[in-house]
Design an enzyme around this catalytic site. Structure first.
Site, PDB file in Angstrom:
ATOM      1  N   GLU A 179      -5.981  -9.019   3.756  1.00 52.42           N
ATOM      2  CA  GLU A 179      -5.195  -8.292   4.765  1.00 52.42           C
ATOM      3  C   GLU A 179      -5.132  -9.154   6.014  1.00 52.42           C
ATOM      4  O   GLU A 179      -6.158  -9.415   6.650  1.00 52.42           O
ATOM      5  CB  GLU A 179      -5.800  -6.920   5.084  1.00 52.42           C
ATOM      6  CG  GLU A 179      -5.671  -5.904   3.954  1.00 52.42           C
ATOM      7  CD  GLU A 179      -6.077  -4.492   4.350  1.00 52.42           C
ATOM      8  OE1 GLU A 179      -5.913  -4.135   5.546  1.00 52.42           O
ATOM      9  OE2 GLU A 179      -6.551  -3.745   3.477  1.00 52.42           O
TER      10      GLU A 179
ATOM     11  N   GLU B 190       0.837  -1.201   0.000  1.00 57.12           N
ATOM     12  CA  GLU B 190       0.000   0.000   0.000  1.00 57.12           C
ATOM     13  C   GLU B 190       0.871   1.250   0.000  1.00 57.12           C
ATOM     14  O   GLU B 190       2.012   1.226   0.460  1.00 57.12           O
ATOM     15  CB  GLU B 190      -0.906  -0.015   1.242  1.00 57.12           C
ATOM     16  CG  GLU B 190      -1.884   1.150   1.314  1.00 57.12           C
ATOM     17  CD  GLU B 190      -2.896   1.000   2.447  1.00 57.12           C
ATOM     18  OE1 GLU B 190      -3.798   1.854   2.548  1.00 57.12           O
ATOM     19  OE2 GLU B 190      -2.788   0.024   3.231  1.00 57.12           O
TER      20      GLU B 190
ATOM     21  N   GLN C 266       2.458  -5.981   5.555  1.00 56.97           N
ATOM     22  CA  GLN C 266       2.607  -5.665   4.158  1.00 56.97           C
ATOM     23  C   GLN C 266       3.995  -6.061   3.698  1.00 56.97           C
ATOM     24  O   GLN C 266       4.785  -6.564   4.482  1.00 56.97           O
ATOM     25  CB  GLN C 266       2.355  -4.186   3.924  1.00 56.97           C
ATOM     26  CG  GLN C 266       0.887  -3.797   4.122  1.00 56.97           C
ATOM     27  CD  GLN C 266       0.620  -2.337   3.747  1.00 56.97           C
ATOM     28  OE1 GLN C 266       1.444  -1.625   3.193  1.00 56.97           O
ATOM     29  NE2 GLN C 266      -0.566  -1.885   4.088  1.00 56.97           N
TER      30      GLN C 266
ATOM     31  N   ASN D  45     -12.564  -1.262  -0.872  1.00 60.87           N
ATOM     32  CA  ASN D  45     -11.801  -1.809   0.248  1.00 60.87           C
ATOM     33  C   ASN D  45     -12.388  -1.294   1.560  1.00 60.87           C
ATOM     34  O   ASN D  45     -12.641  -0.104   1.712  1.00 60.87           O
ATOM     35  CB  ASN D  45     -10.332  -1.365   0.164  1.00 60.87           C
ATOM     36  CG  ASN D  45      -9.585  -1.636   1.466  1.00 60.87           C
ATOM     37  OD1 ASN D  45      -9.207  -2.767   1.746  1.00 60.87           O
ATOM     38  ND2 ASN D  45      -9.390  -0.617   2.296  1.00 60.87           N
ATOM     39  N   GLU D  46     -12.605  -2.210   2.492  1.00 62.64           N
ATOM     40  CA  GLU D  46     -13.093  -1.849   3.827  1.00 62.64           C
ATOM     41  C   GLU D  46     -14.178  -0.779   3.754  1.00 62.64           C
ATOM     42  O   GLU D  46     -14.123   0.241   4.447  1.00 62.64           O
ATOM     43  CB  GLU D  46     -11.933  -1.412   4.723  1.00 62.64           C
ATOM     44  CG  GLU D  46     -10.980  -2.544   5.047  1.00 62.64           C
ATOM     45  CD  GLU D  46      -9.968  -2.218   6.125  1.00 62.64           C
ATOM     46  OE1 GLU D  46      -9.951  -1.064   6.630  1.00 62.64           O
ATOM     47  OE2 GLU D  46      -9.177  -3.112   6.471  1.00 62.64           O
TER      48      GLU D  46
ATOM     49  N   TYR E  26      -6.389  -8.677  11.742  1.00 60.56           N
ATOM     50  CA  TYR E  26      -5.012  -8.448  12.190  1.00 60.56           C
ATOM     51  C   TYR E  26      -4.809  -9.058  13.579  1.00 60.56           C
ATOM     52  O   TYR E  26      -5.657  -8.928  14.466  1.00 60.56           O
ATOM     53  CB  TYR E  26      -4.699  -6.954  12.223  1.00 60.56           C
ATOM     54  CG  TYR E  26      -4.525  -6.351  10.857  1.00 60.56           C
ATOM     55  CD1 TYR E  26      -3.295  -6.394  10.212  1.00 60.56           C
ATOM     56  CD2 TYR E  26      -5.597  -5.752  10.191  1.00 60.56           C
ATOM     57  CE1 TYR E  26      -3.126  -5.842   8.950  1.00 60.56           C
ATOM     58  CE2 TYR E  26      -5.438  -5.192   8.922  1.00 60.56           C
ATOM     59  CZ  TYR E  26      -4.196  -5.250   8.312  1.00 60.56           C
ATOM     60  OH  TYR E  26      -4.030  -4.712   7.057  1.00 60.56           O
TER      61      TYR E  26
END
Length: 495
Positions: free
Chosen positions: A297, A26, A346, A173-174, A240
């Site tokens: 992610e 990103e 990432q 995204n999200e 996460y």
């Protein structure tokens, strides 16, 4: 209780897509700029602006697919700002990540060059939050149309004659959060509208990915599958791993207490529950499992390193991160019938990165080494594993002490991944090998381990944590005898 493990090499459970070993880059902190892109005039050796040391390191681990440009950045990114002569590209403020100025020097052409150099598939994430249907439609046309059209002509004017092959395209995204704070019903309708104009041109067939749930928001998955499932090829999931509270303090990447070691491991195992429950909902609307779960992610998210920009999400990477990575791969393998892709967050200098850079210096992280050790599972066949393993208890936490996976590659080699999550105690046990020929030609192994919970590589000691030959396994009477040191990840090959 003793650990009891059986590997049935003649019971095949499905194909482990190589895309489970995907990555995510990103426009965040020093991931793109400094980490991947240094510019053609940089004293750091580069290929058309892409730094060579990072490029070679990433090629080594066989990156199959790379997601870009975000993340939250994707829903404020306008692709037309990132093409044409670099000095004339529009500058913007990266409002999500540190408020720094984005000069747009790394755009579509540069990203597609990176994917060509890595020999990996591009995964483009389009802008639904602040973009238009026309903007998204024209981006696809710019990249993939082979013929006479305004966008194809513009691409050729900018130096690219042939269209690119773009298979994976994320429609937002999200969108439950930074991508627009939408309700699932609203996003489902938007997704149906936007994806209509993500067209296939010529031989290019796009795999359309809808923005999926935040962690355990099962209602989001229910609504998206019910209202838009027939219009998607994939549905994303984000989670996460962190020992602390997301807003009040996630926990330190190094120097953490023993409790946080096990809390992090417990959180990593939670991915199995998430995939299972989201998959159950998907099965209700898609029993044939046509729609892939795209875990685009995942990874550890700790507090930033002291003294660094809090918006850059720069954290160290320890043996704990390596254990987390191995656990995730084992879980993704287990669910390979539904999980078609996963992208760690990432690639460079951000969160659970493969590589850390500092000026012209570069180091490989423990997580990188797990990706390298486990690349043997890419596109391999998952084997049935029956495991009844010891549980480790620490205060109010209880987790499996060992994690295991096994696969068979196209040449018939059996690859076994093992992980001992205990930070103090070794794990010795036997693995019954069923369905494997009696005469085994060779057994070889690699191990990644350390003496302290936060062991990590630095620019002064770049090889403090690195793989070595594993000698703690042997075959006796048809059984594989294994002794795993504490905090270890092991890859074994039987042929």
């Amino acid at each position: 209780m003793s650990n009891k493990v059986v590997i049935n090499a003649d019971v095949e459970k499905g194909k482990i897509s190589k895309h489970i070993y995907g990555h995510f880059a990103e426009h965040l902190g020093r991931c793109i700029y400094e980490g991947i892109w240094v510019g053609e005039d940089s004293p750091i050796p580069n290929t058309k602006g892409i730094r060579n040391d990072v490029l070679e390191a990433l090629k080594q681990i066989n990156i199959p697919v790379l997601r870009w440009p975000g993340g939250c950045f994707a829903d404020e990114y306008h692709w037309k700002d990132g093409i044409g002569t670099r000095e004339n590209r529009k500058r913007m403020v990266n409002t999500h990540w540190g408020g720094v100025v984005e000069n747009n020097h790394f755009g579509t052409h540069e990203f597609m060059l990176l994917c060509e150099l890595l020999d990996c598939e591009p995964y483009i994430c389009g802008n639904v939050g602040s973009g238009t249907v026309q903007e998204m439609s024209e981006w696809v046309e710019y990249m993939t149309f082979d013929g006479e059209s305004p966008m194809a002509n513009w691409r050729q004017e900018n130096g690219r004659q042939e269209p690119w092959n773009v298979k994976y395209f994320g429609v937002g995204n999200e969108n439950w959060g930074c991508g627009g704070n939408m309700r699932p019903e609203y996003y489902a309708d938007l997704y149906r509208r936007y994806q209509t104009y993500v067209r296939n041109y010529g031989d290019n067939k796009i795999y359309k990915i809808a923005g999926g749930a935040n962690v355990d928001d099962y209602n989001w998955t229910e609504v998206l599958m019910r209202e838009a499932g027939r219009y998607m090829d994939g549905l994303s999931l984000h989670f996460y791993t962190r020992p602390g509270d997301f807003w009040l303090g996630k926990g330190a990447a190094t120097g953490f207490p023993e409790y946080e070691w096990f809390k992090t491991v417990e959180q990593a195992y939670f991915m199995d529950e998430l995939i299972t429950k989201h998959s159950t909902i998907m099965d209700k609307y898609d029993p044939e499992k046509r729609v892939g779960m795209i875990v685009d992610e995942w990874g550890t998210w700790f507090d930033v390193e002291p003294g660094t920009n809090p918006g850059f999400l720069y954290q160290q990477n320890t043996i704990r991160d390596a254990v987390v990575a191995a656990i995730h791969f084992h879980i993704f393998h287990k669910h390979c019938d539904r999980v078609h892709m996963a992208n760690i967050a990432q690639t460079v200098n951000v969160l659970q990165a493969m590589v850390l850079t500092e000026g012209e210096k570069m180091i490989l992280t423990p997580t990188y080494h797990v990706f390298d050790m486990y690349k043997v599972h890419q596109d391999a066949t998952l084997l049935a594993v029956d495991a009844n393993v010891n549980r480790h208890k620490y205060e109010d936490l209880e987790v499996d002490q060992i994690s295991i996976t096994a696969s068979k590659d196209k040449d018939g080699k059996v690859h076994i991944g093992l992980c001992n999550i205990d930070n103090k105690e070794s794990a010795s046990f036997a693995i019954q090998l069923r369905g494997i020929k009696e005469q085994i030609a060779s057994l070889s192994g690699t191990i990644l381990t350390a003496d302290t919970m936060d062991a990590h590589n630095t620019f002064e000691q770049p090889d403090a944590v690195k793989p070595t030959e594993f000698t703690g396994a042997k075959i006796e009477n048809g059984e594989l005898q294994v002794s795993l040191p504490p905090m270890s990840v092991v890859s074994l090959t039987i042929e």
